[in-house]
Design a protein around this motif. Structure first.
Motif, PDB file in Angstrom:
ATOM      1  N   ARG A 660     -13.011   8.957 -35.848  1.00  0.00           N
ATOM      2  CA  ARG A 660     -12.649   8.065 -36.959  1.00  0.00           C
ATOM      3  C   ARG A 660     -14.106   8.010 -37.824  1.00  0.00           C
ATOM      4  NH1 ARG A 660      -9.986   4.220 -32.886  1.00  0.00           N
ATOM      5  NH2 ARG A 660     -11.677   4.750 -31.536  1.00  0.00           N
ATOM      6  N   GLU A 691     -13.016   1.925 -27.117  1.00  0.00           N
ATOM      7  CA  GLU A 691     -12.403   0.803 -27.871  1.00  0.00           C
ATOM      8  C   GLU A 691     -11.968  -0.171 -27.141  1.00  0.00           C
ATOM      9  OE1 GLU A 691      -8.949   2.708 -29.789  1.00  0.00           O
ATOM     10  OE2 GLU A 691      -9.030   4.241 -28.432  1.00  0.00           O
ATOM     11  N   GLU A 693      -8.962  -3.764 -27.396  1.00  0.00           N
ATOM     12  CA  GLU A 693      -7.823  -4.366 -28.194  1.00  0.00           C
ATOM     13  C   GLU A 693      -7.800  -5.693 -27.642  1.00  0.00           C
ATOM     14  OE1 GLU A 693      -4.396  -2.000 -28.316  1.00  0.00           O
ATOM     15  OE2 GLU A 693      -5.481  -0.320 -29.112  1.00  0.00           O
ATOM     16  N   SER A 742     -10.608  -2.788 -36.164  1.00  0.00           N
ATOM     17  CA  SER A 742      -9.435  -2.638 -36.497  1.00  0.00           C
ATOM     18  C   SER A 742      -8.327  -3.570 -36.438  1.00  0.00           C
ATOM     19  CB  SER A 742      -8.755  -1.412 -35.228  1.00  0.00           C
ATOM     20  OG  SER A 742      -9.444  -0.142 -35.306  1.00  0.00           O
ATOM     21  N   ARG A 753      -1.657   0.129 -38.417  1.00  0.00           N
ATOM     22  CA  ARG A 753      -3.152   0.280 -37.934  1.00  0.00           C
ATOM     23  C   ARG A 753      -4.165   0.508 -39.151  1.00  0.00           C
ATOM     24  NH1 ARG A 753      -5.555   1.447 -32.474  1.00  0.00           N
ATOM     25  NH2 ARG A 753      -7.745   1.290 -32.735  1.00  0.00           N
ATOM     26  N   ASN A 755      -8.050   0.582 -40.086  1.00  0.00           N
ATOM     27  CA  ASN A 755      -9.526   0.966 -39.618  1.00  0.00           C
ATOM     28  C   ASN A 755     -10.449   0.850 -40.586  1.00  0.00           C
ATOM     29  OD1 ASN A 755      -8.593   1.364 -36.697  1.00  0.00           O
ATOM     30  ND2 ASN A 755      -8.127   3.792 -37.303  1.00  0.00           N
ATOM     31  N   SER A 757     -14.353   1.477 -40.943  1.00  0.00           N
ATOM     32  CA  SER A 757     -15.525   2.227 -40.146  1.00  0.00           C
ATOM     33  C   SER A 757     -16.591   2.202 -40.806  1.00  0.00           C
ATOM     34  CB  SER A 757     -15.055   3.295 -39.562  1.00  0.00           C
ATOM     35  OG  SER A 757     -14.467   4.140 -40.801  1.00  0.00           O
TER      36      SER A 757
END
Length: 779
Positions: A660, A691, A693, A742, A753, A755, A757
């Motif tokens: 990403r 990652e 969540e 995110s 979603r 993102n 970054s």
């Protein structure tokens, strides 16, 4: 319509004149109380009046009256009751006339039409299928009332507990009526709050994800599981117990489930009162053989569970299955594995002794299948590992039932065993109910790379009842178009081997590169199951790919320009991919991993010769009482050309699925000799993604969770590529590092979603993308 025409009064009640027996008991038939039951009433003749549909003989037969033979008062009373109970008559009147009887009946009318009024949430066809009254049949008030109850129950299952249904009639000529169900649907009473008491280990949020019943949220118009349904609550009690039991809480129980109406009486508070108990782990595990020819130590080696693991019934079942497979290898029939469990309360462990003994000599006589109107018998039969004549194994039958349900072809599937033609024979009965297996989906997708796209997909999971899968896809985005045909046969030539076929026609005009691509793919494949969680796919791929000049202001450099001039080129390859995935089928419900390794060997005909290797490892674990999900992914690929022309369409080109924080093709070797700075791709890549969540503290009904990620990636190497005339940078490669956060929003139209970054280590020529939004759904 006047009240006289539609009132439910006299038309919905039995009319039976009380004077029938007053006349019979008074006058000439009076007798002392001790002789009433024996008093015989002469019946020299019988006259029947008022019947149009029911014949005289049928009425006399039901009443038990035979002309010329006397009848007692008790028998006459029973005869009248029989006529009433038949449901054919609105009223019955028996009057003595001399030495005879006159029977006067009023027949119930026939139903001319059945109508539903006031229904908007459930259509007429569904309601008509729920009731038992039928047009052109005799109207029965009691049945109409029962049908009204069935309709109310149908609304109750939809969460409309206040629904009221009133049956009324409109009389027509020729003794006919229109039956009308007047429906007041009421409001949908939702579950405003779903909570738990007594839970210390797992949060309310985590337990709510287990249940099928849901809490009302922002998008309740799209949700059908946030209403109070009794059957669903009972199912939730069981899945909640299964959830805790699989995590070692053997003493878990649900004490009660309380539903309380809100003060406004428009919603429920639903509370599960639970008792978790202590978590147990596996203690001592032993294997004891009661058969002289069976060595217990050999079967102990087949046990995969180790002391210290969190106790789960799934572990026990898996060990038994492995030992039974070992018995088949050893030629030991009718081996019974009995787990004897003892609890160690002090150490909170479960000790398991597997006892090997000889089970009863029972064989499978036959397998009977009923209810499959579309699906062929062979599709169901191949879910059994046992066939007629094999030793009967109850556990195998249970597993076969689960495999049949897992097909997804049936709304209900029951598998039971019963005694056959002799005590040592068993008949296995399979009773299924078909359900639709085809779907037509309309989809939408959006991403900052590919823009807005739409898709139409037809999918049939049980093609022609053979258990085959057929799929047709038409997908278009602002930069890409895909036309795809998929076919999969799970039992090729009657074997435990899958056969797949893929046909693709793809066109790409992506703005991240300076050329267009036309690609056609023909790829048959075979799939071999290796274990419970692993498989091996072998394929042949014929790929015709062409790079084309876009014909606009795009400026192609000399490297890409030469590759465009090559025109259409064919890659003909055979390949394999090994996959092991324990994330959804593994024994541990809190963790799992995926491993993939594959290679394609091109050079079987075609224009190019190369070996393409790819590998991926994914590990996933739920921590902090399963409220947080941790995930790590390591992925890499290598392309080794030994003949032909190595073009950008053959090399790896990374997108946000790999790393990403960058555009598609945003990292890796690039030709700076032109304004558009052509991305060239690379022969080697390596990427790692980490990652997490987690909940962000917002109410669960919002469907919003958060995440953080850290990605590392590198794309490099242009061996066997003609670089003359270009100004190539990044060929030797360097690792890029990206951090980001995110926001995940689970909406009824699909998961969104977001993102955000930041590339904390990058090259000057990279093309960064600090924000990305994706949505993908079908509706």
């Amino acid at each position: 319509m006047g009240a006289a025409g539609r009132g439910p009064g006299a038309s919905l009640k039995y009319i039976l004149r009380a004077g029938i027996f007053c006349i019979a008991i008074t006058g000439a038939w009076i007798a002392p109380s001790g002789q009433v039951a024996a008093q015989q009433i002469p019946v020299n003749s019988v006259s029947i009046e008022g019947n149009a549909r029911i014949g005289d003989a049928a009425i006399l037969s039901r009443a038990g009256i035979v002309p010329g033979q006397p009848i007692s008062a008790g028998a006459l009373n029973a005869g009248v009751q029989n006529l009433v109970d038949s449901g054919l008559f609105e009223s019955v009147d028996i009057t003595p006339r001399g030495n005879g009887l006159t029977i006067t009946v009023v027949e119930y009318p026939t139903i001319n039409r059945i109508n539903f009024e006031g229904n908007r949430r459930i259509n007429d066809d569904v309601l008509a299928a729920a009731i038992n009254s039928n047009e052109r049949r005799v109207f029965n008030p009691a049945q109409a009332e029962r049908d009204a109850t069935l309709i109310a129950e149908a609304y109750s299952s939809e969460g409309r507990l206040a629904a009221r249904v009133t049956p009324t009639i409109i009389r027509r000529s020729d003794n006919r009526v229109d039956l009308i169900f007047e429906i007041f649907e009421g409001d949908n009473i939702e579950i405003e709050r779903l909570s738990f008491t007594g839970n210390r280990v797992f949060s309310d949020r985590r337990l709510r994800r287990v249940l099928e019943t849901k809490q009302a949220g922002l998008f309740r118009a799209f949700v059908r599981s946030d209403t109070l349904v009794a059957d669903r609550i009972e199912f939730d009690r069981q899945v909640l117990r299964d959830f805790y039991l699989s995590r070692g809480y053997v003493d878990f129980r649900t004490n009660s489930v309380n539903a309380e109406l809100t003060e406004e009486r428009d919603a429920y508070f639903l509370v599960f009162d639970v008792q978790e108990g202590q978590q147990f782990r596996m203690g001592e595990i032993t294997v004891t053989s009661e058969l002289p020819q069976v060595d217990g130590e050999v079967y102990r080696d087949a046990v995969d569970t180790r002391p210290g693991a969190v106790y789960s019934p799934t572990l026990i079942e898996a060990d038994i299955a492995r030992m039974e497979r070992q018995a088949i290898i050893d030629g030991v029939d009718f081996l019974r594995v009995e787990p004897r469990i003892t609890r160690d309360e002090r150490n909170l462990t479960i000790n398991v002794e597997y006892v090997l003994s000889r089970g009863p000599r029972v064989f499978v006589e036959r397998i009977d299948i009923e209810g499959n109107t579309t699906t062929l018998d062979q599709v169901i039969r191949r879910q059994f590992r046992s066939v007629e004549g094999d030793p009967f194994n109850p556990r195998e039958i249970r597993e076969s039932a689960e495999r049949i349900r897992a097909l997804g072809f049936f709304s209900n599937a029951e598998v039971n065993a019963r005694e056959g033609s002799s005590p040592d024979r068993v008949i296995v009965d399979v009773d299924v109910e078909e359900q639709p297996t085809g779907s037509l989906s309309f989809g939408a997708s959006f991403s900052t790379n590919d823009g807005l796209g739409f898709a139409i997909q037809f999918r049939e999971r049980n093609f022609l009842g053979r258990g085959q899968e057929l799929g047709l896809t038409l997908s278009t985005a602002s930069d890409d178009r895909l036309y795809r045909l998929n076919f999969f046969e799970p039992a090729f030539l009657g074997r435990d081997v899958g056969f797949g076929l893929r046909l693709d026609i793809a066109e790409s005009t992506s703005s991240t590169v300076t050329y267009d691509t036309d690609r056609g793919i023909f790829s048959p494949s075979l799939r071999f199951p290796i274990g419970a969680n692993s498989r091996l796919d072998v394929n042949y791929t014929y790929e015709d790919a062409e790079m084309k000049d876009r014909g606009d202001d795009s400026d192609n450099g000399p490297i890409i320009g030469r590759e465009i001039l090559e025109g259409s080129r064919v890659n003909s390859s055979i390949g394999y991919k090994y996959t092991y995935d324990s994330r959804t089928t593994g024994i541990d419900p809190t963790s799992g991993y995926l491993f993939e390794f594959g290679q394609d060997f091109a050079g079987i005909g075609g224009d190019n010769t190369f070996v393409r290797t790819s590998a991926k490892v994914v590990g996933e674990r739920k921590v902090f009482n399963e409220d947080v999900t941790l995930r790590a992914t390591l992925e890499g690929g290598a392309l080794n050309f030994s003949g032909g022309v190595n073009r950008a369409v053959d090399r790896f080109l990374l997108n946000s699925d790999i790393i990403r924080g960058f555009e598609s093709g945003g990292i890796g070797p690039r030709d700076l000799s032109v304004t558009d700075e052509d991305p060239l791709g690379g022969n080697l890549f390596l990427a790692a993604r980490f990652e997490a969540e987690f909940p962000v503290g917002l109410p669960e009904e919002y469907g919003i969770t958060g995440g953080v990620f850290y990605d590392i990636g590198n794309l490099w190497d242009l061996s066997d590529v003609n670089l003359s005339g270009g100004n190539v940078v990044g060929e030797s490669g360097s690792f890029r590092h990206v951090i980001g956060v995110s926001v995940l929003w689970d909406t009824p139209v699909g998961p969104l979603r977001f993102n955000f970054s930041d590339a904390i280590r990058k090259e000057e020529f990279d093309r960064e993308q600090t924000f990305e939004i994706t949505i993908n759904t079908t509706f």
